[in-house]
Motif scaffolding. Structure first.
Motif, PDB file in Angstrom:
ATOM      1  N   LEU A  22       0.834  -1.206   0.000  1.00  0.00           N
ATOM      2  CA  LEU A  22       0.000   0.000   0.000  1.00  0.00           C
ATOM      3  C   LEU A  22       0.871   1.259   0.000  1.00  0.00           C
ATOM      4  O   LEU A  22       0.585   2.233  -0.706  1.00  0.00           O
ATOM      5  CB  LEU A  22      -0.920   0.006   1.217  1.00  0.00           C
ATOM      6  CG  LEU A  22      -2.037  -1.048   1.238  1.00  0.00           C
ATOM      7  CD1 LEU A  22      -2.756  -1.029   2.579  1.00  0.00           C
ATOM      8  CD2 LEU A  22      -3.026  -0.796   0.105  1.00  0.00           C
ATOM      9  N   ALA A  23       1.940   1.229   0.800  1.00  0.00           N
ATOM     10  CA  ALA A  23       2.830   2.385   0.869  1.00  0.00           C
ATOM     11  C   ALA A  23       3.523   2.618  -0.466  1.00  0.00           C
ATOM     12  O   ALA A  23       3.663   3.755  -0.918  1.00  0.00           O
ATOM     13  CB  ALA A  23       3.851   2.193   1.979  1.00  0.00           C
ATOM     14  N   ALA A  24       3.969   1.542  -1.105  1.00  0.00           N
ATOM     15  CA  ALA A  24       4.645   1.678  -2.397  1.00  0.00           C
ATOM     16  C   ALA A  24       3.709   2.261  -3.445  1.00  0.00           C
ATOM     17  O   ALA A  24       4.110   3.111  -4.261  1.00  0.00           O
ATOM     18  CB  ALA A  24       5.172   0.321  -2.852  1.00  0.00           C
ATOM     19  N   ALA A  25       2.439   1.821  -3.417  1.00  0.00           N
ATOM     20  CA  ALA A  25       1.469   2.356  -4.373  1.00  0.00           C
ATOM     21  C   ALA A  25       1.220   3.841  -4.126  1.00  0.00           C
ATOM     22  O   ALA A  25       1.118   4.644  -5.064  1.00  0.00           O
ATOM     23  CB  ALA A  25       0.157   1.577  -4.280  1.00  0.00           C
ATOM     24  N   ALA A  26       1.125   4.238  -2.858  1.00  0.00           N
ATOM     25  CA  ALA A  26       0.892   5.647  -2.535  1.00  0.00           C
ATOM     26  C   ALA A  26       2.077   6.509  -2.949  1.00  0.00           C
ATOM     27  O   ALA A  26       1.913   7.616  -3.476  1.00  0.00           O
ATOM     28  CB  ALA A  26       0.622   5.801  -1.038  1.00  0.00           C
ATOM     29  N   VAL A  72       1.431  17.196   1.822  1.00  0.00           N
ATOM     30  CA  VAL A  72       1.120  17.035   3.240  1.00  0.00           C
ATOM     31  C   VAL A  72      -0.319  16.558   3.426  1.00  0.00           C
ATOM     32  O   VAL A  72      -0.596  15.674   4.244  1.00  0.00           O
ATOM     33  CB  VAL A  72       1.362  18.354   3.991  1.00  0.00           C
ATOM     34  CG1 VAL A  72       0.787  18.278   5.416  1.00  0.00           C
ATOM     35  CG2 VAL A  72       2.853  18.675   4.042  1.00  0.00           C
ATOM     36  N   ALA A  73      -1.246  17.108   2.666  1.00  0.00           N
ATOM     37  CA  ALA A  73      -2.652  16.717   2.803  1.00  0.00           C
ATOM     38  C   ALA A  73      -2.845  15.243   2.458  1.00  0.00           C
ATOM     39  O   ALA A  73      -3.576  14.523   3.144  1.00  0.00           O
ATOM     40  CB  ALA A  73      -3.527  17.592   1.910  1.00  0.00           C
ATOM     41  N   ALA A  74      -2.183  14.802   1.393  1.00  0.00           N
ATOM     42  CA  ALA A  74      -2.314  13.399   1.001  1.00  0.00           C
ATOM     43  C   ALA A  74      -1.681  12.483   2.040  1.00  0.00           C
ATOM     44  O   ALA A  74      -2.228  11.417   2.364  1.00  0.00           O
ATOM     45  CB  ALA A  74      -1.671  13.172  -0.364  1.00  0.00           C
ATOM     46  N   VAL A 106      -6.697   5.259   0.092  1.00  0.00           N
ATOM     47  CA  VAL A 106      -5.326   5.223  -0.384  1.00  0.00           C
ATOM     48  C   VAL A 106      -5.240   6.064  -1.643  1.00  0.00           C
ATOM     49  O   VAL A 106      -5.850   5.753  -2.654  1.00  0.00           O
ATOM     50  CB  VAL A 106      -4.885   3.779  -0.688  1.00  0.00           C
ATOM     51  CG1 VAL A 106      -3.464   3.770  -1.244  1.00  0.00           C
ATOM     52  CG2 VAL A 106      -4.943   2.938   0.562  1.00  0.00           C
ATOM     53  N   VAL A 107      -4.500   7.168  -1.577  1.00  0.00           N
ATOM     54  CA  VAL A 107      -4.294   8.028  -2.738  1.00  0.00           C
ATOM     55  C   VAL A 107      -2.802   8.280  -2.864  1.00  0.00           C
ATOM     56  O   VAL A 107      -2.032   8.040  -1.939  1.00  0.00           O
ATOM     57  CB  VAL A 107      -5.048   9.364  -2.601  1.00  0.00           C
ATOM     58  CG1 VAL A 107      -6.546   9.139  -2.583  1.00  0.00           C
ATOM     59  CG2 VAL A 107      -4.609  10.102  -1.337  1.00  0.00           C
ATOM     60  N   GLY A 108      -2.392   8.779  -4.024  1.00  0.00           N
ATOM     61  CA  GLY A 108      -0.996   9.088  -4.226  1.00  0.00           C
ATOM     62  C   GLY A 108      -0.566  10.270  -3.380  1.00  0.00           C
ATOM     63  O   GLY A 108      -1.397  11.080  -2.933  1.00  0.00           O
ATOM     64  N   ALA A 118       0.097   3.587   9.759  1.00  0.00           N
ATOM     65  CA  ALA A 118       0.986   2.488   9.380  1.00  0.00           C
ATOM     66  C   ALA A 118       1.445   2.606   7.943  1.00  0.00           C
ATOM     67  O   ALA A 118       2.565   2.182   7.597  1.00  0.00           O
ATOM     68  CB  ALA A 118       0.289   1.147   9.600  1.00  0.00           C
ATOM     69  N   VAL A 119       0.613   3.157   7.071  1.00  0.00           N
ATOM     70  CA  VAL A 119       0.998   3.349   5.674  1.00  0.00           C
ATOM     71  C   VAL A 119       1.852   4.605   5.537  1.00  0.00           C
ATOM     72  O   VAL A 119       2.866   4.619   4.837  1.00  0.00           O
ATOM     73  CB  VAL A 119      -0.251   3.435   4.771  1.00  0.00           C
ATOM     74  CG1 VAL A 119       0.150   3.694   3.314  1.00  0.00           C
ATOM     75  CG2 VAL A 119      -1.077   2.159   4.876  1.00  0.00           C
ATOM     76  N   ARG A 120       1.446   5.672   6.235  1.00  0.00           N
ATOM     77  CA  ARG A 120       2.172   6.946   6.123  1.00  0.00           C
ATOM     78  C   ARG A 120       3.639   6.793   6.560  1.00  0.00           C
ATOM     79  O   ARG A 120       4.551   7.297   5.904  1.00  0.00           O
ATOM     80  CB  ARG A 120       1.487   8.017   6.957  1.00  0.00           C
ATOM     81  CG  ARG A 120       2.174   9.382   6.879  1.00  0.00           C
ATOM     82  CD  ARG A 120       1.367  10.478   7.550  1.00  0.00           C
ATOM     83  NE  ARG A 120       1.074  10.185   8.943  1.00  0.00           N
ATOM     84  CZ  ARG A 120      -0.141   9.916   9.416  1.00  0.00           C
ATOM     85  NH1 ARG A 120      -1.177   9.902   8.613  1.00  0.00           N
ATOM     86  NH2 ARG A 120      -0.315   9.665  10.703  1.00  0.00           N
ATOM     87  N   THR A 121       3.875   6.134   7.679  1.00  0.00           N
ATOM     88  CA  THR A 121       5.259   6.004   8.154  1.00  0.00           C
ATOM     89  C   THR A 121       6.093   5.176   7.176  1.00  0.00           C
ATOM     90  O   THR A 121       7.280   5.450   6.984  1.00  0.00           O
ATOM     91  CB  THR A 121       5.298   5.359   9.546  1.00  0.00           C
ATOM     92  OG1 THR A 121       4.588   4.110   9.532  1.00  0.00           O
ATOM     93  CG2 THR A 121       4.690   6.286  10.588  1.00  0.00           C
TER      94      THR A 121
END
Length: 351
Positions: A242-246, A278-280, A266-268, A287-290
């Motif tokens: 998920l993190a890689a896709a974002a 920052v908003a995205a 989940v958005v880019g 867990a995805v953001r970090t």
């Protein structure tokens, strides 16, 4: 005909399972120190690989840290030739002068030698003899160090090591079974004194911690720790995806078709003009953001070995705890600041 000893059969089955999942080209190389785990693995591979139509070789690394190490490496290589393994190499390495403590330096030297050997022989994979006991020790050490999910995931059955597949076929096999397999096959393993040296944390866990847990909680504790590693590894892999896709996609307004994750979407996060939105980032589950921030820091050039939780926490504070603070410092002299709704590297670098 004598019945096959169950530990020997279990290890052969584990090796067969690992080898049948590989592409057809290239030999496999077993990393063998001469200890019970890697010796049992090498013997099983010498038996199984030819029956699958595959060549199997062996590499033993001489770290030069103990008296007689060169002779011991040569003895392992001679046994491998007699066992029908080919190619066979005994590779000396220099440990002194490498970064980190002696254990980390020896590991770095060993794996570099193994990768080099795999490339020389165009090997389809490297096989190493880590067992279920090793996995349990790894999980306990990760807990003690506060390593988080990635540490608790333990050692994967398969990983890419500088472009070479590294396989651990014995993660469901106990250390005791590798010793029994060696005994059944008439093999005499080498006992590495470092494995009992209390100056090493893993040796203390092996000698003191695990026996206490086994007495208090029963033999199932090894299975439970190993199963925990597998479960956490699966969750970690999903979050990493998920993190890689974002991180790969441009920031945009969320649409109804976006998949829900943790109550968000989940958005880019790539901002127009460079950096991250920052908003995205704020819209992502923690867990995805970090994970996005960790991967981006590495992309900017931060050394993976030096990049720590506190660096990622400082980056996250620019998103979730913004009060006008200055730039965050990352390993390698990198700096990241918040500017006009974006996280931007200062002084150049990829955005």
């Amino acid at each position: 005909m004598a019945a096959l000893a169950p530990p020997v059969a279990a290890i052969r089955i584990a090796v067969r399972r690992a080898l049948t999942a590989l592409p057809a080209d290239g030999p496999v190389l077993v990393a063998c120190s001469g200890g019970a785990d890697s010796l049992a693995l090498a013997a099983a591979t010498a038996f199984v690989a030819p029956r699958l139509g595959r060549r199997a070789g062996l590499v033993t690394v001489d770290h030069g840290l103990q008296e007689g190490s060169a002779g011991r490496a040569e003895a392992v290589a001679c046994w491998a030739v007699e066992a029908g393994l080919d190619p066979v190499e005994a590779v000396p390495v220099t440990v002194a002068g490498r970064p980190g403590g002696p254990e980390a330096a020896a590991r770095e030297a060993r794996y570099q030698a193994l990768v080099d050997a795999a490339r020389r022989h165009r090997a389809a994979a490297l096989l190493v003899g880590h067992t279920r006991d090793d996995q349990a020790e790894t999980v306990l050490l990760a807990l003690a160090r506060g390593a988080g999910p990635r540490g608790l995931a333990g050692m994967p059955e398969r990983r890419d090591l500088d472009g070479v597949p590294l396989l651990r076929p014995l993660l469901d096999v106990t250390r005791d079974d590798t010793r029994k397999a060696c005994a059944a096959l008439g093999l005499t393993p080498w006992e590495d004194p470092h494995n009992a040296d209390p100056s090493y944390a893993r040796a203390r866990v092996r000698a003191d911690v695990l026996p206490v847990l086994l007495r208090a909680l029963g033999p199932g504790v090894l299975d439970n720790l190993a199963r925990t590693a597998r479960l956490v590894a699966a969750d970690t892999a999903a979050l990493d995806d998920l993190a890689a896709a974002a991180l790969a996609a441009p920031a945009r307004e969320a649409s109804p078709g976006d998949g829900p994750v943790g109550g968000g979407v989940v958005v880019g996060v790539r901002a127009v003009g460079g950096g991250l939105s920052v908003a995205a980032l704020a819209a992502l589950p923690t867990a995805v953001r970090t994970r996005v921030l960790h991967a981006w820091a590495r992309e900017l050039g931060a050394s993976p070995a030096a990049l720590s939780h506190r660096h990622v926490a400082a980056l996250e504070a620019l998103v979730t705890d913004w009060h006008g603070q200055g730039a965050t410092h990352l390993p390698g002299g990198l700096r990241v600041a918040r500017r006009a709704g974006r996280l931007l590297p200062l002084g150049g670098g990829p955005g």
